[in-house]
Design an enzyme around this catalytic site. Structure first.
Site, PDB file in Angstrom:
ATOM      1  N   SER A 138       0.869  -1.183   0.000  1.00 57.37           N
ATOM      2  CA  SER A 138       0.000   0.000   0.000  1.00 57.37           C
ATOM      3  C   SER A 138       0.908   1.235   0.000  1.00 57.37           C
ATOM      4  O   SER A 138       2.055   1.170   0.470  1.00 57.37           O
ATOM      5  CB  SER A 138      -0.856   0.007   1.270  1.00 57.37           C
ATOM      6  N   TYR A 151      -0.904  -1.108  10.584  1.00 54.31           N
ATOM      7  CA  TYR A 151      -1.099  -1.288   9.139  1.00 54.31           C
ATOM      8  C   TYR A 151       0.121  -0.773   8.371  1.00 54.31           C
ATOM      9  O   TYR A 151       0.645  -1.470   7.493  1.00 54.31           O
ATOM     10  CB  TYR A 151      -2.366  -0.559   8.692  1.00 54.31           C
TER      11      TYR A 151
END
Ligand SMILES: NC(=O)c1ccc[n+]([C@@H]2O[C@H](COP(=O)([O-])OP(=O)(O)OC[C@H]3O[C@@H](n4cnc5c(N)ncnc54)[C@H](OP(=O)(O)O)[C@@H]3O)[C@@H](O)[C@H]2O)c1
Length: 251
Positions: A138, A151
């Protein structure tokens, strides 16, 4: 490749969201598509959409099952040419509510789940001297963002894992790539209650991914304007970065 020379692609985390969109786009491309995730009903529905899509249910956290599923796919469709290890998750986590168990769940799926797929894929690709492995990270892996410590750490780890593998096995015929999406509208981001700049539709994300899987760039990152903004932030000294990111996120 299949007996009729179609590329074979395996996608994990493909029952919905970005993975399902990649599967649909890959099927349009004429590839044979193996899709994995835990939800058998969603995979069956996706399989019913297109003759080229085949469902192989899998919990990526079960290490041995990854190899067993890959064996079944290859027995049915032929050797896998492209593996997109995409299963992953996110949970909003303000620092004041930092939850080690929730962080561990994110690390488990986003890192260990990926490693469980990498093991059998790399073994097979190296033995054949060919194959393409893409790991979904990401843009959140570029720098630590507020409310996403676990995350961001997991996705920075995925980028590092892909770089390590690419440096080592690229010369042995195995292409390793990392996919870094910005915000994409999926069941995962539908939960977000904050503004998501440059939010993309999953079909547009899948278009970029499938194009990238046919190219030579290590990184498949999109949308471009968001990616470059975040890459510029990566170049800043920490104190300046903290000031800008606090302002941008209203802290
Ligand atoms: N959406 C975004 O804006 C965005 C941005 C950057 C990166 N990403 C990354 O892109 C990937 C896909 O995200 P998404 O937004 O499409 O998420 P999503 O809509 O929540 O889909 C996640 C997929 O992973 C599967 N999955 C979850 N746990 C699994 C397990 N243990 N074993 C096998 N499959 C499992 C889910 O299916 P089951 O529940 O059926 O197993 C589902 O198919 C993730 O790695 C995410 O971090 C997303």
């Amino acid at each position: 490749m299949t007996a009729d020379n179609r590329k074979v692609i395996w996608i994990t985390g493909a029952s919905m969201g970005i993975g399902a969109a990649i599967a649909r786009r890959a099927a349009q491309e004429g590839w044979a598509v193996a899709v994995s995730a835990r939800s058998r009903d969603k995979l069956a529905a996706l399989e019913a959409e297109h003759d080229a899509i085949h469902a192989y249910p899998l919990d990526v956290l079960d290490r041995g099952e990854n190899a067993a599923v890959l064996d079944r796919i290859e027995a049915d469709l032929g050797p896998v040419d492209i593996a997109v290890l995409n299963a992953g998750t996110h949970a909003d986590m303000p620092a004041a509510e930092f939850d080690a168990a929730a962080a561990a769940r994110i690390f488990d799926l986003n890192l260990t789940g990926l490693a469980n797929g990498i093991e059998p894929v790399v073994q097979r690709f190296l033995a054949r001297g060919r194959g393409r492995l893409a790991l979904t990270a990401s843009v959140a892996g570029y720098r630590g963002l507020p409310r996403a410590a676990a995350y961001c750490a997991s996705k920075a780890g995925v980028i590092a894992m892909a770089e390590s593998l690419a440096a080592e096995i690229g010369p042995r015929g195995v292409t390793v790539q990392v996919i870094c999406p910005g915000f994409v509208r999926t069941p995962l981001t539908d939960k977000n209650e904050f503004p998501m700049p440059f939010l993309m539709e999953p079909e547009d994300a899948a278009e970029r991914v499938v194009k990238g899987l046919q190219g030579t760039s290590f990184e498949i990152a999109f949308p471009r304007r968001f990616v470059w903004q975040l890459k510029l932030l990566r170049l800043l000294p920490a104190a300046l970065y903290f000031r800008l990111i606090r302002k941008a996120t209203g802290l």
